[in-house]
Motif scaffolding. Structure first.
Motif, short mmCIF file in Angstrom:
data_model
loop_
_atom_site.label_atom_id
_atom_site.label_comp_id
_atom_site.label_asym_id
_atom_site.label_seq_id
_atom_site.Cartn_x
_atom_site.Cartn_y
_atom_site.Cartn_z
N LEU A 436 37.31 41.78 39.12
CA LEU A 436 38.66 42.25 38.78
C LEU A 436 39.56 42.27 40.00
N SER A 437 38.95 42.61 41.13
CA SER A 437 39.73 42.62 42.36
C SER A 437 40.23 41.21 42.68
N ARG A 438 39.35 40.21 42.44
CA ARG A 438 39.74 38.82 42.70
C ARG A 438 40.82 38.35 41.74
N VAL A 439 40.59 38.61 40.43
CA VAL A 439 41.53 38.10 39.42
C VAL A 439 42.87 38.83 39.48
N CYS A 440 42.80 40.14 39.69
CA CYS A 440 44.03 40.95 39.66
C CYS A 440 44.73 40.98 41.02
N GLY A 441 43.99 40.62 42.04
CA GLY A 441 44.58 40.64 43.38
C GLY A 441 44.85 42.05 43.85
N ASN A 442 44.00 43.02 43.43
CA ASN A 442 44.20 44.39 43.93
C ASN A 442 42.92 44.97 44.54
#
Lengths: 442, 292
Positions: A436-442
């Protein structure tokens, strides 16, 4: 430049201009019809969810025949508009040739499904929904259940769809097996674990599940997160990219799922079983429970043995969980009207007939569809569904909008790995965080 | 004068092919290239993004995994296809009794539709109601039973096997034609010199078929790298992406998420990968032509 060359250049310029005009841009000219415009017959195409030949389709065909009879000149075409047909239908919409009525074009609870409305492809149904029904003296809108209305409404307050049926995700169980082995339908997580043990002792696989369709495995984690964390926080973290998986309830939910897996609760060979076969296993008595949408009954109608005793309960609560313990996950089958339709009054008439209390009651009784219209009882073929609906505090959109979000490939494959025993709860949580960090950029 | 009239005759003959190639190959190719530089909304609105989609591809693990799976499918499929196809073609070359019956049996699956074959094998692989696992269990070989399509280690080979099962007939026919073309005198000379059938096959037939094998290998690479239907019907890319190939990922990106620009970038990249691979295979296997 010769005359011939000029002619060629002119033709090429026209072709390029035509191409440029066709690309990009918005849905364009809406045939805004007055709400009081009389209904006239004409050719009309409506998307439908059931496949041709099914009892559900035949019901709709009969309704269409009624419309054709009442409005001379009407020729109603019912086009299959369910999941597999969506890509083709959406291409038709993009090229400005969508059917007059179609499913899956709008969902007020899912920002990824509001583009068609925002780009003027759909008719604003607000004036029609606010018009008084001469029979009841109330607006058409009031006939829909309050839980359905957020699905119909856009951010700008306008309505772009009406629900023709609801689909609630509930835990179905084989009432006969439960009765024969004195098993109590589980209301809490501990009771579910007890039921799993008892079913295994009775030689029945406790839970039917498919391993070949990840979102259906995700139904389990979705509900567990709903109970242990709550809808808003889960949605923010898993789908909207506005939150993180910091709440300890996420680990708790995944640990519970691992508990089920480690107990061997799932259908033997579920990893290679597709959803139709998993559903069939449940109705053949090979599995005691299945977590599924209420479409299960109408979808499998032809395969359900006549003596099968079905029971339905809400997803077990997690005592001590910080989420919604009685909330129900579900969705609405929403139909929208094409702004380019030439038969808007006729299409509205179809929608009114389809969502009338009379039609909805008949659909519930004959087909087993759950209705989003007020005062239509639960289908008699789903004993317990009435109780489930009454005891639910609220209905929240199933899947948290993940399948239409950019997080699609980041969430459910990890849940599948947990089901398959390829990772444990903690590894799943770590993988989810990193994806999720990769996809959302957060 | 003569050349001009010759040209006038040639052009009408070439025109249909040129129109078809332009319409169904060149135009889509150029259009896909243009689309790959645009971002699409679900409703089809576009905005120019430059090379953004290509930059995104480089960091996208889903694409890397799909590309890896595409190569794996091609490699595993080639290993499953060519040895039996060559063996069967060789056997059919030996003037067997009932040869036409065997040819029919080998070729029959090729006339079935892909969807039918994929669904049939999906059932055959089913762990409890299928054919393989129950048969293994009843033969006392339960330890060999697997959830073929549900296990990430067996799912891709299982799909590759299905692809090969359906298509092997075509390859056998092509290879048989190659065997038929081998000069009888050379083979006879080998036999006269005392070569056994195995030595004849390995030292004379195979080297003489090298050019054909190279072409067939290139064809297989091009065909298998575009595999879509089998994966889509049998596993939809699962379990957890272990069978996801570029074409299925591309399809989902374009049609589920309506991100046509990104899907086009995947397609264009795959095209260049395929071109590169084809050139490499051609270069590696190219030898001096054997005249016969």
């Amino acid at each position: 430049m010769s005359a011939r060359a000029r002619a060629i250049m002119a033709a090429l310029s026209a072709a390029f201009l035509a191409t440029a005009a066709c690309s990009g841009g918005k849905g364009g000219s809406s045939h805004a019809a007055s709400v009081t415009q009389p209904v006239k017959g004409g050719p009309i195409e409506a998307g439908v969810i059931p496949a041709k030949g099914t009892p559900s389709y035949n019901f709709l065909r009969d309704l269409a025949n009624g419309l054709e009879k009442d409005y001379p000149g009407t020729k109603m075409t019912l086009t299959f508009a369910n999941t597999e047909a969506r890509p083709g239908l959406e291409q038709r919409w993009r090229s400005g040739k969508g059917p007059d009525l179609d499913y899956g074009m709008f969902d007020g609870t899912n920002p990824n499904l509001q583009d068609w409305a925002n780009d003027d492809f759909l008719v604003d149904l607000t004036p029609y929904l606010k018009q008084q029904n001469p029979q009841t003296g109330k607006p058409w809108l009031d006939s829909f259940s309050p839980t359905a209305q957020p699905f119909m409404k856009n951010k700008d307050g306008k309505y772009y769809a009406v629900p023709t049926e609801a689909s609630l995700t509930v835990l179905f169980y084989n009432a006969k097996i439960f009765k024969d082995h004195d098993i109590k339908p589980p209301a809490t997580w501990d009771e579910l674990l007890t039921a799993v043990d008892q079913l295994k002792a009775a030689g029945v696989d406790p839970i039917a599940v498919t391993g070949l369709f990840e979102p259906y495995m995700g139904m389990w984690s979705d509900y567990l997160f709903l109970r242990s964390v709550g809808y808003a926080k889960t949605r923010a973290a898993l789908s909207d990219c506005t939150g993180k998986l910091d709440d300890p309830g996420f680990a708790d939910g995944l640990t519970k799922l691992q508990q089920l897996r480690d107990k061997g609760a799932f259908l033997k060979g579920f990893q290679g079983t597709d959803f139709t076969a998993a559903q069939a296993s449940f109705f053949q008595g090979k599995a005691g429970m299945i977590l599924m949408g209420s479409w299960l009954v109408s979808e499998m109608k032809k395969s359900i043995p006549p003596d099968f005793q079905l029971g339905a309960i809400g997803f077990p609560s997690l005592p001590g969980g910080h989420g919604d313990q009685t909330a129900l996950m579900g969705g609405e089958q929403l139909v929208s009207l094409n702004a380019k339709s030439d038969v808007i009054p006729l299409a509205i008439e179809w929608l009114k007939r389809l969502t009338s209390k009379q039609t909805q009651t008949a659909r519930a009784k004959e087909i087993g569809e759950v209705s989003a219209v007020n005062d239509v009882g639960a289908p008699p073929e789903m004993p317990g569904m009435d109780k489930v609906m009454k005891s639910a505090s609220t209905m929240v959109p199933r899947y948290y909008g993940i399948p239409d979000s950019k997080t699609k490939d980041a969430v459910y494959p990890e849940i599948a790995k947990l089901f398959f025993g390829k990772s444990d709860a903690q590894q799943t949580l770590n993988n989810l965080k990193s994806n999720l960090s990769r996809v959302c950029g957060n | 004068m003569f050349r001009r009239s010759q040209r006038r005759i040639v052009i009408p003959f070439l025109l249909p092919a040129l129109i078809l190639t332009g319409l169904f190959f060149l135009y889509p190719l150029v259009r896909a290239g243009i689309i790959s530089f645009e971002h699409f909304s679900r409703t089809g609105r576009t905005s120019f993004t430059g090379g953004e989609q290509y930059r995104k591809l480089v960091d996208d693990p889903s694409y890397t995994r799909a590309l890896k799976n595409t190569f794996l499918l091609t490699f595993i499929g080639a290993c499953m296809l060519f040895p039996p196809a060559v063996a069967v073609a060789w056997a059919l070359h030996q003037k067997l009794y009932g040869e036409s019956f065997f040819r029919f049996v080998v070729f029959a699956p090729a006339v079935l539709s892909t969807a039918v074959v994929a669904l049939m094998w999906k059932f055959i692989y089913h762990p409890t109601i299928g054919l393989i696992d129950p048969a293994l269990r009843s033969a006392g070989l339960g330890a060999l039973a697997r959830t073929w399509l549900g296990d990430p280690t067996t799912a891709l080979p299982a799909i590759a096997f299905t692809v090969v099962w359906q298509g092997i007939g075509i390859w056998v026919v092509l290879l048989s034609a190659g065997f038929e073309r081998l000069p009888v005198e050379v083979l006879e000379a080998g036999r006269v010199d005392g070569a056994g059938e195995w030595a004849l096959f390995r030292r004379i037939m195979l080297p003489m078929l090298r050019d054909l094998m190279r072409i067939l290998l290139v064809l297989w690479v091009v065909q298998s790298m575009q595999s879509f239907a089998f994966v889509q019907i049998m596993t939809r890319g699962g379990p957890f992406g272990s069978t996801d190939v570029v074409s299925t990922l591309m399809y989902r990106t374009a049609f589920d998420q309506a991100d046509f620009g990104y899907a086009a970038a995947m397609g264009v990249t795959l095209l260049f990968v395929m071109l590169a691979l084809t050139v490499i295979v051609n270069k590696v296997l190219k030898r001096d032509v054997i005249q016969y």
